[in-house]
Design an enzyme around this catalytic site. Structure first.
Site, PDB file in Angstrom:
ATOM      1  N   SER A 122       0.851  -1.186   0.000  1.00 42.16           N
ATOM      2  CA  SER A 122       0.000   0.000   0.000  1.00 42.16           C
ATOM      3  C   SER A 122       0.888   1.238   0.000  1.00 42.16           C
ATOM      4  CB  SER A 122      -0.916   0.005   1.223  1.00 42.16           C
ATOM      5  OG  SER A 122      -0.144   0.085   2.410  1.00 42.16           O
ATOM      6  N   LYS A 123       0.262   2.417   0.051  1.00 44.87           N
ATOM      7  CA  LYS A 123       1.026   3.668   0.016  1.00 44.87           C
ATOM      8  C   LYS A 123       2.027   3.768   1.156  1.00 44.87           C
ATOM      9  CE  LYS A 123      -2.281   6.511  -2.529  1.00 44.87           C
ATOM     10  NZ  LYS A 123      -3.130   7.735  -2.500  1.00 44.87           N
ATOM     11  N   ARG A 124       1.654   3.237   2.317  1.00 39.75           N
ATOM     12  CA  ARG A 124       2.563   3.358   3.453  1.00 39.75           C
ATOM     13  C   ARG A 124       3.810   2.497   3.277  1.00 39.75           C
ATOM     14  NH1 ARG A 124       1.681  -0.913   7.231  1.00 39.75           N
ATOM     15  NH2 ARG A 124      -0.091  -2.236   6.648  1.00 39.75           N
ATOM     16  N   HIS A 125       3.775   1.518   2.373  1.00 37.47           N
ATOM     17  CA  HIS A 125       4.935   0.688   2.093  1.00 37.47           C
ATOM     18  C   HIS A 125       5.790   1.264   0.964  1.00 37.47           C
ATOM     19  CE1 HIS A 125       2.026  -2.469   3.669  1.00 37.47           C
ATOM     20  NE2 HIS A 125       3.031  -2.565   4.500  1.00 37.47           N
ATOM     21  N   GLY A 126       5.253   2.178   0.209  1.00 34.83           N
ATOM     22  CA  GLY A 126       5.968   2.714  -0.941  1.00 34.83           C
ATOM     23  C   GLY A 126       5.235   2.504  -2.252  1.00 34.83           C
TER      24      GLY A 126
END
Length: 470
Positions: free
Chosen positions: A238-242
Site C-alpha cells: 500500500s502507500k505506506r509501504h511505498g
C-alpha cells in the site's frame, strides 16, 4: 511463434510499482524473444477513468524507457467492435439477456447462502422469452455447465477450475457498455496476443476469459500470473509501504535504471546476481525464473541500488536526469562550474538526485548563513587569523587548479605552525556554509577563485563581529 505481449493498465490512477513490474516483465519477454510489446489502455470504466491517469501512465512508461511497439490502443475507441462480438455471442447461443432486478439477485444470493452454497447467478434468464416492459437487460455469457477449464500457467503450473464454480458473468451492462472480461478477450484476439503476463489477482478471471475465447472459436494465449508484491510487514503493498506513483520515485530523486533493476529482482532471479544492466535484463530474463511466492518491497534495497547507479552511470546520463531536479529546486547552473565536474565530485556522496542538487547548491549560489552547529564548533578566536593566511596563500596561485590549491593550503598550515585539522574544517565552512563537501582542493576549484576569496573574507568579517559581540 511470433511472441506478442501486452501491458493493459486501467487509467483509474497512476502507474504504481505492481503495474510497472508487470509492464517490465511483459516488455522484457517481448524483447528477449524478438517479439512485439503492445500498450493498451483499458478505459471502459468511464466513471473512474481520467485523462490525467492516462497521461501519468504514458509518462511513467516513457520515464522507465519501456517503449511499446504498437499502441497505445484505447478500449473506448473500440465499442463498435465489442458490440459486434456481443451480438455474435447472442446469435450463437453463448450469451443471453438477463432482466433480473437487484432485489431479485439479492434474494437469490441470500437463499444460496442459507443453503450454504456459493453465491452465483443461477442462469434463470437463459432461454427466457418474455421481456419485462421498461427493463433494460444486461447481457450474460452462458458459461459451460459441465467439464473444467485447465491451463498451464507459465509461473504457477497446471491450474484446473470446474465450470460449476463459474457463473454466467455479465459481458454488457444495461446501458450497453461492455465489461472487462469481454473487452480483454476481444482485444487479445484482435491484437494476436500470444502471452498474457499479469498479476495473480487476475487468476480468477482467466477461466472465464478462456471460455469466452473458445466460444468465439479461438485458442487462448499462454498465461503467466505473477505473484503480488507485499510490504515488509507481509501485508499487501500500500502507500505506506511505498506503493506510490512511479513518477513519485522520479520526483524523489531515483534513477529509472535503479527502479528497473529493483523491479526485475522483485519476484525474478538469476542466481545471486543483484545488478543488471538493461541489456542483461533482456538477455537473461525468463518466465521460468519468476518466483511463485510473493515478493516483499524493500525501500532500503531500492535506495542502495539508486546510490550504486548514481556512482556508476555515465556523467552525461546523470547530467540529463538532473535537469528536471535543478528546475524543481530552482537552481540555475549556467555560467558557473561545469555540472559534469560537480556530479563527479558529488556522486559518491549522494544517495538520490534530489540530495545531489541540495548538497551542490553552494557551487552555484552564495549563502547567507553558516551551519550553526558547525560554525560554533570551528569558528574560534584565532580562526580569522588562520583564514587570512590561507586567503593570502590562495591569492598567489597562478592557475586555479586542485594541485596548486592543495599546496597553498598546506603552505598556510606550515606558516601558521598548525596541522590541517586546525585550518581545513573552518575553511570548508567559510567556503561552503557547512561541514561537508568533497576534498578542499576540488571544492575550491569548482567554487572558483573569485567566489572562494570573497567567501573567506566574508567569514573573517563574520568571525570578527561574532567575537566582538561575545
Amino acid at each position: 511463434m511470433n511472441v506478442r505481449t501486452r501491458f493493459a493498465p486501467s487509467p483509474t490512477g497512476y502507474l504504481h510499482i505492481g503495474g510497472a513490474r508487470t509492464a517490465l516483465f511483459s516488455w522484457l519477454y517481448a524483447r528477449k524473444t524478438g517479439g512485439v510489446f503492445i500498450l493498451r489502455i483499458e478505459d471502459t470504466d468511464r466513471e473512474r477513468s481520467t485523462q490525467e491517469s492516462v497521461d501519468a501512465i504514458l509518462q511513467g512508461m516513457d520515464w522507465l524507457g519501456l517503449e511499446h511497439d504498437e499502441g497505445p490502443f484505447y478500449q473506448t475507441h473500440r465499442f463498435d467492435r465489442y458490440k459486434e462480438v456481443i451480438q455474435q455471442l447472442l446469435d450463437s447461443g453463448h450469451a443471453y439477456r438477463c432482466y433480473c432486478s437487484r432485489e431479485e439477485l439479492e434474494q437469490m444470493r441470500e437463499a444460496q447462502m442459507a443453503r450454504k452454497e456459493k453465491p452465483r447467478y443461477d442462469g434463470r434468464c437463459f432461454g427466457r422469452e418474455d421481456a419485462p416492459e421498461g427493463v433494460e437487460p444486461v447481457i450474460r455469457f452462458r458459461n459451460p455447465q459441465d467439464g473444467a477449464v485447465e491451463f498451464d500457467d507459465l509461473v504457477r503450473g497446471k491450474i484446473t477450475v470446474s465450470n460449476k464454480e463459474l457463473d454466467d458473468l455479465i459481458i454488457a451492462r444495461s446501458d450497453g457498455t461492455p465489461t472487462y472480461n469481454l473487452t480483454v478477450v476481444v482485444d487479445d484476439i484482435d491484437m494476436n496476443v500470444t502471452h498474457v503476463i499479469r498479476g495473480d489477482d487476475h487468476i480468477n478471471n482467466t477461466p472465464r476469459q478462456i471460455n469466452i475465447m473458445r466460444a468465439l472459436g479461438f485458442d487462448p494465449p499462454k498465461f503467466a500470473h505473477v505473484p503480488m508484491i507485499l510490504g515488509a510487514d507481509g501485508q499487501r503493498l500500500s502507500k505506506r509501504h511505498g506503493a506510490v506513483s512511479v513518477m513519485q520515485y522520479r520526483d524523489d530523486g531515483y534513477t529509472p535504471q535503479a527502479l528497473l533493476n529493483y523491479l526485475v529482482r522483485l519476484g525474478w532471479s538469476n542466481g545471486d546476481q543483484e545488478i543488471f544492466s538493461r541489456e542483461e535484463m533482456v538477455s537473461l530474463f525468463s518466465l521460468e525464473g519468476i518466483n511463485r511466492s510473493p515478493s516483499a518491497f524493500n525501500a532500503d534495497k531500492l535506495l542502495w541500488l539508486n546510490q550504486h547507479y548514481i556512482k556508476t552511470l555515465p556523467v552525461e546520463e546523470l547530467e540529463r536526469q538532473l535537469q528536471w531536479h535543478l528546475q524543481a529546486q530552482n537552481l540555475s547552473v549556467r555560467r558557473r562550474s561545469a555540472l559534469a565536474d560537480v556530479i563527479n565530485a558529488q556522486r559518491e556522496r549522494a544517495k538520490t538526485l534530489v540530495e545531489m542538487v541540495a548538497i551542490s547548491r553552494y557551487f552555484y549560489e552564495d549563502f547567507d548563513s553558516y551551519d550553526e552547529q558547525a560554525a560554533k564548533k570551528q569558528f574560534k578566536a584565532d580562526t580569522a587569523a588562520h583564514l587570512q593566511v590561507v586567503h593570502d596563500e590562495l591569492v598567489g596561485i597562478v592557475e586555479w587548479k586542485g594541485e596548486p590549491i592543495h599546496a597553498a593550503i598546506h603552505s598556510a598550515c606550515e606558516k601558521l605552525g598548525v596541522k590541517l585539522g586546525k585550518v581545513g574544517p573552518p575553511l570548508r565552512i567559510a567556503t561552503t556554509g557547512g561541514a561537508s563537501s568533497p576534498s578542499l582542493e576540488i571544492t575550491l576549484e569548482l567554487i572558483g577563485r573569485e567566489r572562494t576569496l570573497e567567501r573567506i573574507c566574508h567569514a573573517i568579517s563574520f568571525i570578527g563581529s561574532t567575537m566582538m559581540a561575545d
